[in-house]
Write a protein that holds these residues in place. Structure first.
Motif, short mmCIF file in Angstrom:
data_model
loop_
_atom_site.label_atom_id
_atom_site.label_comp_id
_atom_site.label_asym_id
_atom_site.label_seq_id
_atom_site.Cartn_x
_atom_site.Cartn_y
_atom_site.Cartn_z
N VAL A 1 0.86 -1.17 0.00
CA VAL A 1 0.00 0.00 0.00
C VAL A 1 0.90 1.23 0.00
O VAL A 1 1.90 1.29 0.71
CB VAL A 1 -0.92 -0.01 1.24
CG1 VAL A 1 -1.71 1.28 1.35
CG2 VAL A 1 -1.85 -1.22 1.20
N GLY A 2 0.58 2.19 -0.84
CA GLY A 2 1.39 3.39 -0.96
C GLY A 2 2.45 3.31 -2.04
O GLY A 2 3.15 4.29 -2.30
N ALA A 3 2.58 2.15 -2.69
CA ALA A 3 3.57 1.99 -3.76
C ALA A 3 3.28 2.97 -4.89
O ALA A 3 2.13 3.22 -5.24
CB ALA A 3 3.58 0.57 -4.28
N GLN A 4 4.34 3.53 -5.45
CA GLN A 4 4.23 4.42 -6.60
C GLN A 4 4.43 3.58 -7.87
O GLN A 4 5.54 3.20 -8.18
CB GLN A 4 5.31 5.51 -6.54
CG GLN A 4 5.22 6.39 -5.31
CD GLN A 4 4.02 7.30 -5.38
OE1 GLN A 4 3.71 7.87 -6.41
NE2 GLN A 4 3.32 7.42 -4.26
N LEU A 5 3.33 3.30 -8.57
CA LEU A 5 3.39 2.52 -9.80
C LEU A 5 3.57 3.43 -11.00
O LEU A 5 2.97 4.50 -11.05
CB LEU A 5 2.10 1.71 -9.99
CG LEU A 5 1.76 0.67 -8.95
CD1 LEU A 5 0.44 0.01 -9.31
CD2 LEU A 5 2.86 -0.35 -8.82
N ARG A 6 4.38 2.98 -11.94
CA ARG A 6 4.55 3.69 -13.21
C ARG A 6 4.50 2.65 -14.32
O ARG A 6 5.19 1.64 -14.27
CB ARG A 6 5.90 4.40 -13.28
CG ARG A 6 6.00 5.56 -12.35
CD ARG A 6 6.48 6.79 -13.09
NE ARG A 6 6.54 7.92 -12.20
CZ ARG A 6 5.53 8.74 -11.98
NH1 ARG A 6 4.39 8.56 -12.58
NH2 ARG A 6 5.64 9.75 -11.15
N LEU A 7 3.66 2.94 -15.32
CA LEU A 7 3.64 2.12 -16.52
C LEU A 7 4.51 2.84 -17.54
O LEU A 7 4.29 4.01 -17.84
CB LEU A 7 2.21 1.95 -17.06
CG LEU A 7 2.12 1.00 -18.25
CD1 LEU A 7 2.48 -0.43 -17.82
CD2 LEU A 7 0.73 1.02 -18.86
N MET A 8 5.51 2.12 -18.01
CA MET A 8 6.52 2.71 -18.88
C MET A 8 6.45 2.10 -20.28
O MET A 8 6.08 0.94 -20.44
CB MET A 8 7.92 2.46 -18.31
CG MET A 8 8.11 2.92 -16.87
SD MET A 8 8.00 4.70 -16.67
CE MET A 8 9.47 5.22 -17.54
N PRO B 1 15.36 7.56 -24.01
CA PRO B 1 14.92 7.21 -22.65
C PRO B 1 13.49 6.66 -22.70
O PRO B 1 12.69 7.07 -23.55
CB PRO B 1 14.97 8.53 -21.89
CG PRO B 1 15.88 9.41 -22.68
CD PRO B 1 15.75 8.96 -24.11
N ASN B 2 13.18 5.74 -21.81
CA ASN B 2 11.84 5.17 -21.74
C ASN B 2 10.84 6.26 -21.42
O ASN B 2 11.13 7.20 -20.68
CB ASN B 2 11.78 4.06 -20.68
CG ASN B 2 12.70 2.91 -21.03
OD1 ASN B 2 12.87 2.58 -22.19
ND2 ASN B 2 13.28 2.31 -20.03
N ASP B 3 9.62 6.13 -21.97
CA ASP B 3 8.57 7.11 -21.77
C ASP B 3 7.61 6.63 -20.69
O ASP B 3 7.28 5.45 -20.61
CB ASP B 3 7.78 7.33 -23.06
CG ASP B 3 8.64 7.86 -24.18
OD1 ASP B 3 9.50 8.72 -23.91
OD2 ASP B 3 8.45 7.43 -25.33
N THR B 4 7.12 7.57 -19.87
CA THR B 4 6.11 7.25 -18.87
C THR B 4 4.74 7.39 -19.50
O THR B 4 4.39 8.45 -20.00
CB THR B 4 6.21 8.20 -17.66
OG1 THR B 4 7.51 8.07 -17.08
CG2 THR B 4 5.15 7.87 -16.61
N ILE B 5 3.96 6.30 -19.46
CA ILE B 5 2.57 6.37 -19.93
C ILE B 5 1.70 6.97 -18.84
O ILE B 5 0.82 7.77 -19.11
CB ILE B 5 2.07 4.97 -20.35
CG1 ILE B 5 2.85 4.52 -21.59
CG2 ILE B 5 0.56 4.97 -20.61
CD1 ILE B 5 2.57 3.11 -22.04
N GLY B 6 1.95 6.60 -17.59
CA GLY B 6 1.19 7.16 -16.48
C GLY B 6 1.63 6.57 -15.17
O GLY B 6 2.38 5.59 -15.13
N GLY B 7 1.20 7.16 -14.09
CA GLY B 7 1.54 6.69 -12.76
C GLY B 7 0.35 6.73 -11.82
O GLY B 7 -0.61 7.47 -12.06
N GLN B 8 0.40 5.91 -10.78
CA GLN B 8 -0.65 5.84 -9.77
C GLN B 8 -0.01 5.49 -8.43
O GLN B 8 1.01 4.79 -8.39
CB GLN B 8 -1.68 4.76 -10.10
CG GLN B 8 -2.57 5.07 -11.27
CD GLN B 8 -3.62 6.09 -10.94
OE1 GLN B 8 -3.97 6.31 -9.78
NE2 GLN B 8 -4.13 6.76 -11.96
N THR B 9 -0.63 5.93 -7.36
CA THR B 9 -0.25 5.53 -6.02
C THR B 9 -1.27 4.52 -5.54
O THR B 9 -2.48 4.79 -5.57
CB THR B 9 -0.21 6.74 -5.06
OG1 THR B 9 0.74 7.68 -5.57
CG2 THR B 9 0.21 6.31 -3.66
N VAL B 10 -0.81 3.36 -5.10
CA VAL B 10 -1.70 2.29 -4.66
C VAL B 10 -2.30 2.63 -3.30
O VAL B 10 -1.56 2.94 -2.36
CB VAL B 10 -0.94 0.94 -4.58
CG1 VAL B 10 -1.83 -0.15 -4.02
CG2 VAL B 10 -0.40 0.56 -5.93
#
Length: 146
Positions: free
Chosen positions: A99-106, A113-122
């Motif tokens: 819980v609280g993990a910072q997820l990033r879909l790359m 450099p890899n691109d960030t599609i989006g992020g969420q905090t669990v």
């Protein structure tokens, strides 16, 4: 409170399986799927189980090469650098995060450099979908079982 919520989910799954059996759907298959989901969620302890990732829109022409990080560390896929996904495709993630993990879909790039599609905090104590949007036009959804 958490145990009560899990028991209520299990009761709801049993009720749905019973209704599907009346409608002619193989209840055993539904019950097996529900048991597998409950088991996966229980193995995460106080964490959150990440289920399946679905591509709603891709950022490149035809397919994206995606991977998932938690708090800056790649957690999925474990068998390669990325998973190639097309619109509408769903793939299993089957990972536990805190819980609280910072997820990033790359989006993987060979030369840039890899691109960030989006992020969420669990967030905890909630079973829900998280959406990753809209880096380079990509949009994805992942199911999370608390």
């Amino acid at each position: 409170m958490r145990t009560w919520r899990k028991l209520s989910k299990l009761a709801a799954a049993a009720a749905v399986a019973g209704c599907l059996a009346l409608a002619g759907t193989p209840a055993a298959a539904v019950a097996d799927a529900n048991r597998a989901q409950e088991k996966a969620a229980l193995t995460c302890g106080a964490g959150v189980f990440l289920d399946g990732l679905r591509a709603l829109a891709v950022s490149e022409s035809g397919r994206d090469e995606v991977f998932l990080t938690s708090n800056g560390v790649k957690i999925w896929p474990t068998t390669g650098a990325y998973v190639s996904m097309a619109v509408g495709q769903r793939v299993e993630v089957d990972k536990c995060v805190s819980v609280g993990a910072q997820l990033r879909l790359m989006e993987y790039d060979d030369l840039d450099p890899n691109d960030t599609i989006g992020g969420q905090t669990v967030s905890g104590d909630v079973t829900r979908d998280y959406e990753f949007c809209c880096g380079d036009g990509g949009r994805y959804r992942i199911g999370a079982v608390a």
